[in-house]
Enzyme design. Structure first.
Site, PDB file in Angstrom:
ATOM      1  N   PRO A  11      -2.893 -73.217  21.842  1.00 61.43           N
ATOM      2  CA  PRO A  11      -1.776 -72.383  22.294  1.00 61.43           C
ATOM      3  C   PRO A  11      -0.925 -71.822  21.163  1.00 61.43           C
ATOM      4  CG  PRO A  11      -1.355 -74.706  22.737  1.00 61.43           C
ATOM      5  CD  PRO A  11      -2.795 -74.597  22.318  1.00 61.43           C
ATOM      6  N   ASN A  12      -0.509 -70.596  21.379  1.00 66.94           N
ATOM      7  CA  ASN A  12       0.401 -69.835  20.500  1.00 66.94           C
ATOM      8  C   ASN A  12      -0.244 -69.353  19.209  1.00 66.94           C
ATOM      9  OD1 ASN A  12       2.793 -70.044  22.184  1.00 66.94           O
ATOM     10  ND2 ASN A  12       2.735 -72.219  21.692  1.00 66.94           N
ATOM     11  N   ARG A  19       4.378 -65.100  14.421  1.00 64.84           N
ATOM     12  CA  ARG A  19       4.993 -66.362  14.840  1.00 64.84           C
ATOM     13  C   ARG A  19       5.416 -67.162  13.606  1.00 64.84           C
ATOM     14  NH1 ARG A  19       1.632 -71.709  16.702  1.00 64.84           N
ATOM     15  NH2 ARG A  19       3.435 -72.929  17.296  1.00 64.84           N
ATOM     16  N   TYR A  24       3.552 -70.463   9.339  1.00 64.19           N
ATOM     17  CA  TYR A  24       2.143 -70.269   9.693  1.00 64.19           C
ATOM     18  C   TYR A  24       1.448 -69.148   8.936  1.00 64.19           C
ATOM     19  CZ  TYR A  24       3.349 -73.446  13.482  1.00 64.19           C
ATOM     20  OH  TYR A  24       3.772 -74.543  14.207  1.00 64.19           O
ATOM     21  N   ASN A  76      -8.149 -76.237  15.869  1.00 58.20           N
ATOM     22  CA  ASN A  76      -6.695 -76.336  15.721  1.00 58.20           C
ATOM     23  C   ASN A  76      -6.153 -76.281  17.141  1.00 58.20           C
ATOM     24  OD1 ASN A  76      -3.985 -76.144  15.334  1.00 58.20           O
ATOM     25  ND2 ASN A  76      -4.062 -74.448  13.866  1.00 58.20           N
ATOM     26  N   ALA A  79      -0.132 -77.289  19.679  1.00 60.70           N
ATOM     27  CA  ALA A  79       0.718 -78.356  20.225  1.00 60.70           C
ATOM     28  C   ALA A  79      -0.062 -79.369  21.059  1.00 60.70           C
ATOM     29  CB  ALA A  79       1.838 -77.740  21.059  1.00 60.70           C
ATOM     30  N   HIS A  82      -0.856 -82.954  19.877  1.00 65.68           N
ATOM     31  CA  HIS A  82       0.095 -84.071  19.975  1.00 65.68           C
ATOM     32  C   HIS A  82       0.255 -84.597  21.395  1.00 65.68           C
ATOM     33  CE1 HIS A  82       0.861 -82.271  16.115  1.00 65.68           C
ATOM     34  NE2 HIS A  82       1.403 -81.198  16.654  1.00 65.68           N
ATOM     35  N   ASP A  89     -10.769 -86.328  25.164  1.00 66.34           N
ATOM     36  CA  ASP A  89     -11.873 -86.833  25.978  1.00 66.34           C
ATOM     37  C   ASP A  89     -13.028 -85.842  26.036  1.00 66.34           C
ATOM     38  OD1 ASP A  89     -10.493 -89.157  26.469  1.00 66.34           O
ATOM     39  OD2 ASP A  89     -10.026 -88.717  28.570  1.00 66.34           O
ATOM     40  N   GLU A 100     -10.555 -81.245  12.351  1.00 64.80           N
ATOM     41  CA  GLU A 100      -9.243 -80.846  12.872  1.00 64.80           C
ATOM     42  C   GLU A 100      -8.497 -80.108  11.765  1.00 64.80           C
ATOM     43  OE1 GLU A 100      -7.014 -84.242  14.204  1.00 64.80           O
ATOM     44  OE2 GLU A 100      -5.133 -83.128  14.289  1.00 64.80           O
ATOM     45  N   HIS A 102      -4.884 -77.890  10.713  1.00 63.10           N
ATOM     46  CA  HIS A 102      -3.530 -77.391  10.991  1.00 63.10           C
ATOM     47  C   HIS A 102      -3.092 -76.525   9.829  1.00 63.10           C
ATOM     48  CE1 HIS A 102      -3.204 -79.931  14.454  1.00 63.10           C
ATOM     49  NE2 HIS A 102      -3.710 -80.906  13.721  1.00 63.10           N
ATOM     50  N   LEU A 103      -2.563 -75.372  10.149  1.00 59.38           N
ATOM     51  CA  LEU A 103      -2.096 -74.456   9.102  1.00 59.38           C
ATOM     52  C   LEU A 103      -0.963 -75.084   8.302  1.00 59.38           C
ATOM     53  CD1 LEU A 103      -2.098 -71.580  11.631  1.00 59.38           C
ATOM     54  CD2 LEU A 103      -3.325 -71.383   9.477  1.00 59.38           C
ATOM     55  N   SER A 104      -0.028 -75.671   9.006  1.00 61.85           N
ATOM     56  CA  SER A 104       1.141 -76.269   8.355  1.00 61.85           C
ATOM     57  C   SER A 104       0.856 -77.736   8.031  1.00 61.85           C
ATOM     58  CB  SER A 104       2.358 -76.165   9.272  1.00 61.85           C
ATOM     59  OG  SER A 104       2.157 -76.928  10.454  1.00 61.85           O
ATOM     60  N   ARG A 109       6.937 -82.118   8.860  1.00 60.73           N
ATOM     61  CA  ARG A 109       7.696 -81.514   9.964  1.00 60.73           C
ATOM     62  C   ARG A 109       8.208 -82.598  10.915  1.00 60.73           C
ATOM     63  NH1 ARG A 109       4.400 -76.704  12.316  1.00 60.73           N
ATOM     64  NH2 ARG A 109       6.458 -76.224  13.145  1.00 60.73           N
ATOM     65  N   ARG A 113       5.159 -84.255  15.540  1.00 63.92           N
ATOM     66  CA  ARG A 113       3.912 -83.629  15.072  1.00 63.92           C
ATOM     67  C   ARG A 113       3.073 -84.574  14.219  1.00 63.92           C
ATOM     68  NH1 ARG A 113       4.870 -78.121  16.303  1.00 63.92           N
ATOM     69  NH2 ARG A 113       7.088 -77.671  16.209  1.00 63.92           N
TER      70      ARG A 113
HETATM   71  C1  DQA Z   1      -0.195 -76.393  14.236  1.00 67.40           C
HETATM   72  C2  DQA Z   1       0.846 -77.508  14.181  1.00 67.40           C
HETATM   73  C3  DQA Z   1       1.292 -77.904  15.574  1.00 67.40           C
HETATM   74  O1  DQA Z   1       2.261 -78.945  15.499  1.00 67.40           O
HETATM   75  C4  DQA Z   1       1.913 -76.727  16.292  1.00 67.40           C
HETATM   76  O2  DQA Z   1       2.253 -77.076  17.614  1.00 67.40           O
HETATM   77  C5  DQA Z   1       1.024 -75.525  16.271  1.00 67.40           C
HETATM   78  C6  DQA Z   1       0.317 -75.205  15.048  1.00 67.40           C
HETATM   79  C7  DQA Z   1      -0.572 -75.879  12.839  1.00 67.40           C
HETATM   80  O3  DQA Z   1      -1.579 -75.186  12.738  1.00 67.40           O
HETATM   81  O4  DQA Z   1       0.140 -76.137  11.861  1.00 67.40           O
HETATM   82  O5  DQA Z   1       0.966 -74.765  17.223  1.00 67.40           O
HETATM   83  O6  DQA Z   1      -1.362 -76.905  14.831  1.00 67.40           O
END
Ligand code: DQA
Length: 144
Positions: A11-12, A19, A24, A76, A79, A82, A89, A100, A102-104, A109, A113
């Protein structure tokens, strides 16, 4: 050698580029996906990309991967990382190895997270390298 890689964005992540760019980055999801596809093609492999804002849709996509000869998943989950036992599953059910991403750097943070439902099952986890983290994960997967 892995030939078929599935890159999943949660998501997002469709909003990348606009964003919170200080967190990001400024690349759009389309930029990232096309770069990953080029890297895979250049190595004689295939990279399938998919984004959804919906948990169940991501679960469905992971389940579908089992019948598609996907060798590796790069995920990725945004959210849902978490919160989602369902995505964890699904990854366990299909038994496809995954990285896995994550950009950040989630560990710099908010505390919420710092926990991931996916990490313990992942082959590896990449955080904080921005869009390059996807490329690093892809190159790793293609070498397996
Ligand atoms: C994220 C980190 C997550 O905590 C956050 O909810 C995201 C992006 C990252 O790529 O850093 O949507 O997965």
């Amino acid at each position: 050698m892995a030939q078929n890689i599935l890159v999943l964005h949660g998501p997002n992540l469709n909003l990348l580029g606009m964003r919170e760019p200080d967190i990001y980055g400024r690349q759009t999801l389309a930029d990232i996906n096309s770069h990953l596809t080029d890297v895979a093609t250049g190595m004689g492999a295939q990279c399938h990309v998919f984004q959804s804002n919906h948990e169940g849709v991501l679960v469905d996509r992971i389940q579908a991967a089992a019948g598609e000869h996907i060798d590796y998943i790069i995920i990725n989950a945004g959210a849902y990382t978490h919160t989602s036992v369902a995505i964890r599953d699904a990854l366990a059910a299909v038994s496809i190895p995954f990285v896995e991403v994550h950009l950040s750097n989630v560990y710099q943070r908010e505390a919420f997270r710092h926990h991931s439902y996916l990490s313990a099952m992942a082959k590896g986890v990449i955080v904080g390298l921005g869009a390059y983290g996807y490329e690093a994960a892809l190159r790793f997967a293609l070498a397996q």
